[in-house]
Motif scaffolding. Structure first.
Motif, PDB file in Angstrom:
ATOM      1  N   THR A  11       0.823  -1.206   0.000  1.00 18.42           N
ATOM      2  CA  THR A  11       0.000   0.000   0.000  1.00 18.42           C
ATOM      3  C   THR A  11       0.856   1.255   0.000  1.00 18.42           C
ATOM      4  N   THR A  12       1.918   1.236   0.790  1.00 18.01           N
ATOM      5  CA  THR A  12       2.820   2.390   0.865  1.00 18.01           C
ATOM      6  C   THR A  12       3.499   2.645  -0.472  1.00 18.01           C
ATOM      7  N   ILE A  13       3.990   1.583  -1.093  1.00 14.30           N
ATOM      8  CA  ILE A  13       4.675   1.724  -2.389  1.00 14.30           C
ATOM      9  C   ILE A  13       3.717   2.275  -3.445  1.00 14.30           C
ATOM     10  N   ASP A  14       2.500   1.703  -3.511  1.00  9.74           N
ATOM     11  CA  ASP A  14       1.514   2.153  -4.500  1.00  9.74           C
ATOM     12  C   ASP A  14       1.138   3.614  -4.286  1.00  9.74           C
ATOM     13  N   THR A  15       1.027   4.030  -3.030  1.00  8.88           N
ATOM     14  CA  THR A  15       0.631   5.404  -2.727  1.00  8.88           C
ATOM     15  C   THR A  15       1.757   6.388  -3.031  1.00  8.88           C
ATOM     16  N   VAL A  16       2.980   6.012  -2.702  1.00  8.27           N
ATOM     17  CA  VAL A  16       4.139   6.888  -2.949  1.00  8.27           C
ATOM     18  C   VAL A  16       4.289   7.167  -4.445  1.00  8.27           C
ATOM     19  N   LYS A  17       3.980   6.177  -5.276  1.00 10.17           N
ATOM     20  CA  LYS A  17       4.074   6.353  -6.723  1.00 10.17           C
ATOM     21  C   LYS A  17       3.163   7.476  -7.227  1.00 10.17           C
ATOM     22  N   LEU A  18       2.098   7.749  -6.502  1.00  8.29           N
ATOM     23  CA  LEU A  18       1.120   8.753  -6.938  1.00  8.29           C
ATOM     24  C   LEU A  18       1.539  10.177  -6.610  1.00  8.29           C
ATOM     25  N   ILE A  19       2.493  10.349  -5.706  1.00  7.81           N
ATOM     26  CA  ILE A  19       2.842  11.684  -5.209  1.00  7.81           C
ATOM     27  C   ILE A  19       3.156  12.682  -6.324  1.00  7.81           C
ATOM     28  N   PRO A  20       4.062  12.380  -7.263  1.00 10.26           N
ATOM     29  CA  PRO A  20       4.362  13.377  -8.299  1.00 10.26           C
ATOM     30  C   PRO A  20       3.169  13.721  -9.176  1.00 10.26           C
ATOM     31  N   PHE A  21       2.348  12.701  -9.506  1.00 10.16           N
ATOM     32  CA  PHE A  21       1.189  12.945 -10.352  1.00 10.16           C
ATOM     33  C   PHE A  21       0.172  13.855  -9.656  1.00 10.16           C
ATOM     34  N   LEU A  22      -0.114  13.540  -8.416  1.00 11.97           N
ATOM     35  CA  LEU A  22      -1.103  14.325  -7.680  1.00 11.97           C
ATOM     36  C   LEU A  22      -0.608  15.753  -7.450  1.00 11.97           C
TER      37      LEU A  22
END
Length: 287
Positions: A11-22
């Motif tokens: 869950t942490t890895i999947d969420t961290v991947k979204l940071i730049p996009f968001l």
């Protein structure tokens, strides 16, 4: 305990991947709201008819945050609902990396990608036409400030960078909690068990595969793709499941767009298009 740690890690890895996009999405939205002139805003909104074409093409690029960005932009009134639908249909989380890593036939990969792009573009255009004909908010105008007021971020009191950061943190926390819960459920039930049911009923399985695709979790696209490559899933079920794989975009949509009625209609439209296209593909190529 080990399972809990694995779920927490994934869950942490999947969420961290979204940071730049968001962050970049919110930064662009804040710029449009606070800095861009009315001429620029009118040009953006006026390009709505071309939106589904652009969304359908860009959505196929393997980037998990693009569907989230599209949901944010739709909620902020920057893009049309058809553009967002086009992105949702053409994107599919981990599909392309899995196909490449499994050394799938290039022609098969291209057929799937082109098929998803075409469905995304055509469906997006038709959705926008339908909304425009019905006169229900085709050109809604920018209302990013509505999101700000709902989230109590006090955007007007700081820089656009600060505002974008606040929005990103708030949505990331929401995504993290929901994703963790979904990952736990998926691990508990077992995605393979669900897909085994799909394989026993060719046409009925298409309806179930479409539902599996709606799960905002990368496990859905990974499992559907792997089962298809292993010959367990028929082509219709695969196509329906991968079309409805909008990923994290659905979570973001329900978080940022506060009309649940519209959100449910969007999900129903996404599911309906995916199932119909899956049935057509199965009739043409699977039987």
């Amino acid at each position: 305990m080990e399972l809990f740690i694995d779920i927490l890690k994934d869950t942490t890895i999947d969420t961290v991947k979204l940071i730049p996009f968001l962050f970049l999405t919110y930064l662009a939205m804040e710029y449009l709201e606070n800095k861009a002139g009315q001429k620029t805003v009118r040009m953006l909104l006026g390009a709505g008819k071309k939106g589904p074409v652009i969304g359908g093409i860009l959505g196929v690029v393997p980037q998990c945050g693009f569907s989230a960005a599209a949901a944010n932009l739709y909620s902020g009134g920057v893009i049309t609902v058809g553009t967002m639908i086009a992105v949702f249909l053409s994107t599919s989380d981990e599909m392309l990396p899995i196909l490449i890593s499994e050394q799938a036939d290039v022609r098969k990969i291209m057929a799937i990608l082109i098929g998803k792009i075409i469905v995304g573009i055509v469906a997006g255009i038709l959705v926008d036409i339908g909304v425009r004909v019905l006169g229900k908010g085709y050109q809604r105008g920018l209302h990013i400030h509505d999101i700000c007021e709902h989230d109590h971020c006090h955007c007007e009191e700081g820089s656009i960078v600060k505002s974008a950061l606040i929005h990103s943190v708030q949505i990331l926390v929401f995504i993290y909690v929901i994703s963790f819960a979904l990952n736990a459920v998926v691990e508990w039930i077992g995605m393979e068990e669900v897909m085994n049911v799909v394989t026993h009923y060719p046409i009925a399985g298409i309806f179930l595969a479409g539902l599996v695709g709606l799960i905002p979790n990368c496990a859905a696209s990974i499992t559907i793709t792997k089962f298809y490559l292993e010959g367990v899933l028929n082509v219709g079920s695969m196509f329906a499941g991968l079309l409805s794989c909008a990923g994290i975009g659905l979570i973001v949509l329900f978080k940022t767009n506060h009309s649940w009625k519209k959100n449910v209609m969007i999900v129903a439209t996404l599911y309906g298009i995916s199932v119909v296209c899956g049935i057509i593909v199965e009739i043409l190529f699977g039987m």
